[in-house]
Design a protein around this motif. Structure first.
Motif, short mmCIF file in Angstrom:
data_model
loop_
_atom_site.label_atom_id
_atom_site.label_comp_id
_atom_site.label_asym_id
_atom_site.label_seq_id
_atom_site.Cartn_x
_atom_site.Cartn_y
_atom_site.Cartn_z
N GLY A 47 34.38 -0.13 -55.28
CA GLY A 47 34.27 0.52 -53.98
C GLY A 47 35.07 1.80 -53.86
O GLY A 47 35.20 2.34 -52.75
N ASN A 48 35.61 2.30 -54.97
CA ASN A 48 36.40 3.53 -54.94
C ASN A 48 35.50 4.76 -54.94
O ASN A 48 34.41 4.76 -55.53
CB ASN A 48 37.33 3.61 -56.15
N PHE A 69 26.44 3.27 -55.99
CA PHE A 69 25.54 4.29 -55.45
C PHE A 69 26.18 5.66 -55.58
O PHE A 69 27.38 5.79 -55.87
CB PHE A 69 25.20 4.00 -53.98
N ILE A 70 25.36 6.69 -55.37
CA ILE A 70 25.80 8.08 -55.41
C ILE A 70 25.43 8.73 -54.08
O ILE A 70 24.37 8.45 -53.53
CB ILE A 70 25.11 8.85 -56.55
N ILE A 71 26.30 9.59 -53.58
CA ILE A 71 26.00 10.41 -52.41
C ILE A 71 25.97 11.87 -52.84
O ILE A 71 26.91 12.35 -53.47
CB ILE A 71 27.07 10.25 -51.31
N GLU A 125 35.88 8.25 -46.76
CA GLU A 125 35.21 7.84 -45.53
C GLU A 125 33.71 7.68 -45.75
O GLU A 125 33.09 6.72 -45.28
CB GLU A 125 35.44 8.87 -44.42
N ALA A 126 33.12 8.65 -46.43
CA ALA A 126 31.67 8.63 -46.66
C ALA A 126 31.27 7.43 -47.50
O ALA A 126 30.29 6.74 -47.19
CB ALA A 126 31.23 9.92 -47.33
N ILE A 139 28.80 4.42 -46.14
CA ILE A 139 27.52 4.09 -46.77
C ILE A 139 27.54 2.67 -47.33
O ILE A 139 26.54 1.94 -47.22
CB ILE A 139 27.19 5.10 -47.89
N LYS A 140 28.65 2.25 -47.91
CA LYS A 140 28.75 0.92 -48.51
C LYS A 140 28.43 -0.18 -47.50
O LYS A 140 27.84 -1.21 -47.83
CB LYS A 140 30.16 0.72 -49.08
N GLU A 141 28.82 0.05 -46.24
CA GLU A 141 28.58 -0.93 -45.18
C GLU A 141 27.14 -0.91 -44.68
O GLU A 141 26.75 -1.78 -43.90
CB GLU A 141 29.53 -0.65 -44.00
N ARG A 142 26.34 0.09 -45.12
CA ARG A 142 25.00 0.26 -44.54
C ARG A 142 23.90 0.39 -45.60
O ARG A 142 22.83 0.91 -45.32
CB ARG A 142 25.00 1.52 -43.64
#
Length: 356
Positions: free
Chosen positions: A217-218, A291-293, A307-308, A312-315
């Motif tokens: 989650g980092n 995932f990638i943003i 923060e981003a 995203i991890k929660e959604r």
């Protein structure tokens, strides 16, 4: 008036039958399935191109702009662009700007795997021309070069890093030549990610940004922003005879809030702006990413990397994998810019230890 005999001639009957069959949806579906099957069995390059073109066309149909119906903090979002597939989603808004200058691109070859998946964010400024040109030309050129590389990579001196760098620099030369001829001063950022089975390669010019969420989650930075206030960039600009000044933000020659871009021919002629990309490569087996943003700077003006990633991890279970939610949240926080966010979900990987 035609006689009954003329209307029932063999050619007329044949034409009616063919027209009836070709216009039926079932026939078009069967044609697509046949092309895909032929490509899978015989790996014909021409068929690969046709199938890929169909996939891209489907994506473009989903990316057409629509009148926004979302209301944030009492304000109607002007226009929205969106794209969804099983592994990637994009949400993009014009926001409070008069024009939409952001562009994005997704090109995947799920059938033949003839080249890595290509993801791109192009944030234009000074008009839409530069971002639109790069969107139209760069992914297609990269796709062709990457297909050739995959066929000959054992004997090739190139790799994904060198291919990305070479074609981004070539694209800038084309763009500067084209836009300077029409005195169009537009420019654009260029953020491109190549995703293969075991490797991720990211090239960046400007201040669009890519971030990865690893197995724990980092937030892992995949790119570096190019800003005029950075020591390395400031020294280079000064050495070229240029200057930076503060006008709401630090700007090259008091004009541009980034120190590298594609296009922007007046600043290129002064040698104070360069198109050189940073290109970084990442081992997917080591990072085990979730995932990638990839996003334009509109997002990063209101969200930190950490923060981003957390947001995203929660959604990830949402239809847009959280991309729509974070774009609207950024708008709610007061971002006045165009905002484009792409989220790419990655399949769960076996760790190296488990695979040994």
């Amino acid at each position: 008036m035609r006689t009954l005999e003329e209307s029932m001639s063999p050619l007329s009957v044949l034409w009616r039958i063919m027209r009836y069959l070709l216009l039926r949806p079932e026939t078009l579906l069967l044609l697509c399935i046949s092309l895909a099957l032929w490509s899978y069995l015989f790996h014909t390059d021409d068929v690969k191109t046709i199938v890929q073109s169909m996939n891209v066309m489907k994506g473009k149909m989903k990316m057409t702009p629509t009148d926004g119906d979302d209301v944030v903090d009492g304000q109607k979002v002007s226009r929205t662009w969106e794209f969804r597939s099983p592994t990637a989603a994009v949400y993009s808004i014009q926001g409070k700007r008069d024009h939409m200058e952001d562009r994005f691109h997704i090109l995947t070859d799920t059938i033949n795997r003839s080249h890595p998946d290509i993801f791109g964010i192009f944030d234009g400024h000074g008009g839409e021309a530069a971002a639109e040109y790069v969107l139209t030309h760069l992914p297609a050129v990269l796709s062709k070069q990457l297909q050739q590389y995959e066929r000959q990579k054992e004997n090739s001196l190139l790799n994904h890093r060198s291919i990305l760098k070479q074609h981004i620099l070539n694209m800038d030369k084309e763009l500067v030549e084209k836009l300077s001829a029409s005195y169009d001063e537009a420019g654009t950022t260029c953020l491109v990610a190549l995703l293969s089975e075991k490797q991720l390669t990211v090239a960046n010019v400007g201040d669009s940004r890519a971030v990865l969420c690893d197995k724990d989650g980092n937030a892992i930075s995949l790119s570096h922003d190019h800003k005029p206030y950075q020591l390395k960039e400031r020294k280079r600009i000064k050495k070229a005879g240029g200057f930076i000044s503060f006008n709401g933000s630090w700007r090259v020659q008091g004009i541009l809030a980034m120190s590298r871009s594609l296009g922007d021919y007046p600043l290129k002629k002064l040698n104070v702006l360069i198109p050189d990309p940073d290109v970084l490569t990442f081992d997917l087996d080591k990072l085990q990413p979730q995932f990638i943003i990839l996003a334009s700077d509109g997002l990063w003006d209101t969200f930190s990397n950490e923060e981003a990633v957390h947001f995203i991890k929660e959604r990830l279970n949402e239809p847009h994998f959280g991309a729509k939610s974070i774009v609207l949240q950024s708008f709610y926080r007061g971002c006045p810019d165009n905002i484009t966010v792409m989220v790419v979900k990655l399949k769960k990987r076996r760790s190296k230890a488990a695979g040994q």
